[in-house]
Design a protein around this motif. Structure first.
Motif: not given
Lengths: 205, 237
Positions: A6-16, A43-49, A55-59, A88-93
């Protein structure tokens, strides 16, 4: 064997945040901005190596602070599951200093929060500078930010543009690589097998 | 590979009876031996349920004594509606449940077999009596298995269960009638939404916490299936 990350994507409003996720999951992009009001799970499924991962991506809509207690996390529906994330993915503009300050605050709170539990303290955090296509209006040199993030914060750093699909794939690949290397190797074999037989997801509540 | 869900505990090869005998020889005169053994046992996360020791003294299971007069301060076995009416719900969650969850969240997530390993029964009884008298209990002094057992006890003691019989019967019916997964999900969702607000709220709080436990399953070995096995009888009535 399918393992859920599970991956949480966090960032300010409008960061993308939503744009990056939608580019990654559906490969689409919209020029008109519509703020995300409620937490959304992809919830996409991905193949790596050669291994498949679910994946459980939390927007996560912009939150005032990283929840520090179970009650706090539970009371705000948009935070739920944020503390469980394995990365965690921390997004900024890159054109907006405030959004970088926000990322700085959230990163500190994640580290403080995870400090107590020894095993989850080294949770992978990837800082992402979005809107690379607006390069000319950026507030700081890429190198300056990159050095700060990598050397001082010990986080990964990637810049991307959801609009032109530049480095979006790379950022997920990078994060997954770190998360897989750090998180999954401890799992006991019988638990992995359970995970393969039943997907760990709730479809009711 | 052994696929039994509980098989991750290392098997003890020693003779348990011999071990406990040695224990009594060394600490025979200690009156509170049961409690202290339980706590040393609990803090050792590597040992699983396979190394159970049989305690000889003071371990008789007695029927719980029912309080003669319903105390207004009681917590265990009090209906949620009553707790609400007396203003003892905080954000819709009983204070005692919140305390236990926060204690377990703090210390229990890394504990192997949390909720599966039994806590000390006498300690649980004492704690329960204290809580029912309205005394302030410092959970920090307890070990994780005791806290976990207390939490399960609390759920079991709820007068009509967290999911009452009428609802669970309807859910079973849905399980048999539904043709595919989505239909089943819809039916279950609808039944859960019909739960009283207090029950729904607490169920959501509890599941949120348990999902956190399951997210740490690589350390505590409690995946969602294992937790379901443990909590099913506590939640459904």
């Amino acid at each position: 064997m399918v393992e859920t990350l599970s991956i949480a994507v966090i960032g300010a409003a409008g960061a993308g945040k939503t744009s990056i996720i939608r580019r990654f999951v559906y490969d689409d992009f919209s020029d008109c901005y519509s703020p995300t009001r409620a937490r959304r799970v992809y919830r996409p499924s991905v193949v790596l190596n050669g291994h498949m991962y679910e994946l459980k991506i939390l927007d996560v809509p912009p939150i005032a602070a990283f929840p520090s207690s179970p009650a706090q996390e539970w009371l705000d529906p948009s935070c739920r599951g944020v503390r469980n994330a394995s990365a965690y993915i921390l997004v900024y503009d890159i054109c907006c200093v405030e959004s970088f300050e926000y990322v700085k605050m959230i990163r500190q709170q994640i580290v403080d929060n995870r400090e107590g539990s020894s095993s989850s303290s080294d949770v992978p955090i990837l800082v992402v500078g979005s809107k690379r296509d607006l390069q000319r209006q950026r507030f700081a040199q890429r190198r300056t930010v990159s050095v700060l993030v990598k050397k001082t914060w010990k986080c990964g750093y990637v810049e991307c543009s959801a609009k032109f699909n530049w480095h979006v794939l790379l950022l997920f690949k990078e994060l997954l690589g770190i998360a897989v290397a750090r998180g999954l190797r401890h799992n006991h074999a019988s638990i992995r097998l359970q995970g393969a037989l039943h997907r760990n997801r709730c479809s009711v509540m | 590979m052994n696929t039994h869900p509980y098989s991750h505990a290392p098997k003890s090869s020693g003779k348990p009876s011999q071990k406990s005998g040695a224990y009594y020889n060394s600490k025979g005169g200690n009156k509170s031996g049961v409690g202290s053994l339980a706590s040393t046992y609990g803090s050792d996360g590597q040992r699983g349920a396979a190394s159970v020791k049989v305690l000889k003294r003071r371990t008789r299971v007695e029927p719980e004594q029912q309080p003669q007069d319903p105390d207004t301060r009681a917590v265990f076995g009090v209906s949620l509606q009553r707790l609400r009416d007396t203003g003892r719900l905080q954000h819709g969650v009983p204070l005692v449940l919140k305390n236990m969850v926060e204690f377990l969240e703090k210390y229990g997530l890394q504990q192997s077999g949390v909720f599966r390993v039994c806590g000390s029964a006498p300690r649980c009884r004492t704690l329960r009596v204290c809580l029912d008298r309205g005394e302030c209990v410092d959970l920090e002094r307890e070990d994780v298995p005791t806290g976990a057992t207390l939490l399960k006890l609390y759920l079991r003691e709820l007068p009509s269960g967290l999911i009452p019989h009428t609802h669970s019967a309807r859910m079973q019916q849905a399980l048999m009638d539904s043709k595919d997964g989505t239909e089943l999900d819809e039916a279950l969702k609808e039944t859960l939404h019909r739960l009283p607000d207090e029950n729904y709220n607490i169920l959501s709080y509890l599941l949120h916490f348990l999902s956190r436990v399951a997210a740490h399953s690589q350390w505590n070995h409690m995946t969602s299936e294992n937790l379901a096995t443990v909590f099913g009888p506590c939640i459904f009535r």
